[in-house]
Design an enzyme around this catalytic site. Structure first.
Site, short mmCIF file in Angstrom:
data_model
loop_
_atom_site.label_atom_id
_atom_site.label_comp_id
_atom_site.label_asym_id
_atom_site.label_seq_id
_atom_site.Cartn_x
_atom_site.Cartn_y
_atom_site.Cartn_z
N PHE A 1 -29.33 14.72 -9.52
CA PHE A 1 -30.61 14.47 -9.70
C PHE A 1 -31.02 14.09 -11.11
CE2 PHE A 1 -31.40 18.39 -12.51
CZ PHE A 1 -29.80 18.80 -12.34
N GLY A 2 -32.30 14.18 -11.56
CA GLY A 2 -32.68 14.03 -12.86
C GLY A 2 -32.20 12.70 -13.47
N HIS B 1 -21.93 19.78 -17.52
CA HIS B 1 -22.17 20.65 -18.85
C HIS B 1 -22.64 22.09 -18.07
CE1 HIS B 1 -25.28 18.44 -16.87
NE2 HIS B 1 -26.20 19.02 -17.17
N ASP C 1 -31.16 26.11 -19.29
CA ASP C 1 -31.93 25.18 -19.82
C ASP C 1 -31.10 24.21 -20.11
OD1 ASP C 1 -34.89 24.84 -20.41
OD2 ASP C 1 -34.19 24.19 -22.17
N HIS D 1 -31.89 21.68 -7.23
CA HIS D 1 -30.69 21.15 -7.55
C HIS D 1 -29.80 21.71 -8.12
CE1 HIS D 1 -32.13 17.16 -5.95
NE2 HIS D 1 -33.31 17.45 -6.59
P1 ITT Z 1 -36.05 25.56 -14.24
O1 ITT Z 1 -36.56 25.43 -15.55
O2 ITT Z 1 -37.02 26.00 -13.32
O3 ITT Z 1 -34.56 25.76 -14.21
P2 ITT Z 1 -36.04 22.53 -14.79
O4 ITT Z 1 -35.68 21.20 -13.99
O5 ITT Z 1 -37.67 22.50 -15.24
O6 ITT Z 1 -36.08 23.76 -13.74
P3 ITT Z 1 -35.17 22.35 -17.48
O7 ITT Z 1 -36.39 22.84 -17.97
O8 ITT Z 1 -33.95 22.99 -17.99
O9 ITT Z 1 -35.31 22.60 -15.76
O10 ITT Z 1 -34.96 20.74 -17.54
C1 ITT Z 1 -34.08 20.29 -17.45
C2 ITT Z 1 -34.18 18.71 -17.17
O11 ITT Z 1 -32.97 18.03 -17.73
C3 ITT Z 1 -33.94 18.53 -15.59
O12 ITT Z 1 -35.05 18.49 -14.98
C4 ITT Z 1 -33.64 16.90 -15.64
O13 ITT Z 1 -34.46 16.12 -15.76
C5 ITT Z 1 -32.53 17.09 -17.10
N1 ITT Z 1 -31.32 17.55 -16.43
C6 ITT Z 1 -30.56 18.75 -16.76
N2 ITT Z 1 -29.49 19.02 -15.96
C7 ITT Z 1 -29.08 17.79 -15.62
C8 ITT Z 1 -28.11 17.21 -14.76
O14 ITT Z 1 -27.22 17.85 -14.40
N3 ITT Z 1 -28.49 16.01 -14.16
C9 ITT Z 1 -29.49 15.37 -14.42
N4 ITT Z 1 -30.30 15.66 -15.51
C10 ITT Z 1 -30.16 16.64 -15.87
#
Ligand code: ITT
Length: 192
Positions: free
Chosen positions: A147-148, A175, A66, A11
């Site tokens: 997502f998320g 962001h 991150d 995503h």
């Molecule tokens: P990578 O480390 O491989 O990049 P990750 O998903 O584990 O992937 P992070 O450790 O940075 O990445 O965790 C970010 C989390 O924060 C992500 O999994 C979501 O739960 C939340 N998040 C970050 N940006 C977001 C967005 O734009 N919309 C919704 N949730 C978000």
């Protein structure tokens, strides 16, 4: 300029491909690469850790992100733990849990934070940039886009969640957009 986006989250990859200027070509990580350690207490530590780890392995320029959801009434939770909180559970459950934690809370202020880092170990370079979007936590899960935690986050100036607003709006104000726009601008000015 070719840069690898060091993420395992497709995503994020999709969003940065929409945000990036045309002079930057983003490529994904190879499938068979190890997962970078993410043990820091801050977005900056984790973003630097990921970018340096993959730049070293790939011997190339890399960007990493991150990011997370920071809720004021929960003292910044889930913050850097956004991905690891209730690990293994789906986001429907994670969001329900957050809404329960916020049940009687009047202060619904929250923000999404993204720290974007460029690293090129061979050139001895690290650059970083932060982007934030302020808003509030919705009363219920709304929308299927993004997502998320997108379906529970309402950015300021809107009545809908990121899950309802769709990627056209999100890619203008997020962001991630704010962090990467600044980062790409610095890279261009430095003529790396
Ligand atoms: P990578 O480390 O491989 O990049 P990750 O998903 O584990 O992937 P992070 O450790 O940075 O990445 O965790 C970010 C989390 O924060 C992500 O999994 C979501 O739960 C939340 N998040 C970050 N940006 C977001 C967005 O734009 N919309 C919704 N949730 C978000």
């Amino acid at each position: 300029m070719k840069i690898v986006f060091a993420t395992k989250n497709f995503h994020k990859l999709r969003e940065v491909n929409i945000i990036k200027p045309t002079w930057i070509e983003i490529s994904p990580l190879p499938d068979d690469i190890p997962i970078a350690p993410e043990s820091g207490d801050t977005f900056l530590e984790n973003a630097v850790s990921k970018a340096v780890f993959y730049s070293k392995i790939l011997k190339s320029s890399v960007v990493a992100d991150d990011s997370g959801l920071v809720i004021e009434a929960l003292n910044g939770f889930p913050g850097v733990q956004s991905s690891r909180f209730m690990e293994g559970e789906n986001y429907g459950r994670k969001m329900k849990k957050i809404l329960m934690m916020m049940e009687d809370e009047e202060n619904r202020k929250a923000k999404f934070v993204c720290v974007a880092v460029f690293a090129d170990v061979e050139k001895g370079m690290i650059l970083s940039s932060i982007g934030e979007v302020k808003g509030k936590i919705a009363q219920e899960i709304r929308g299927k886009g993004g997502f998320g935690y997108d379906p529970i986050f309402i950015p300021n100036g809107f009545e809908k969640t990121f899950g309802e607003l769709g990627e056209e709006v999100k890619s203008e104000i997020s962001h991630r957009k704010r962090a990467f726009e600044k980062l790409f601008d610095i890279i261009r000015k430095l003529e790396i």
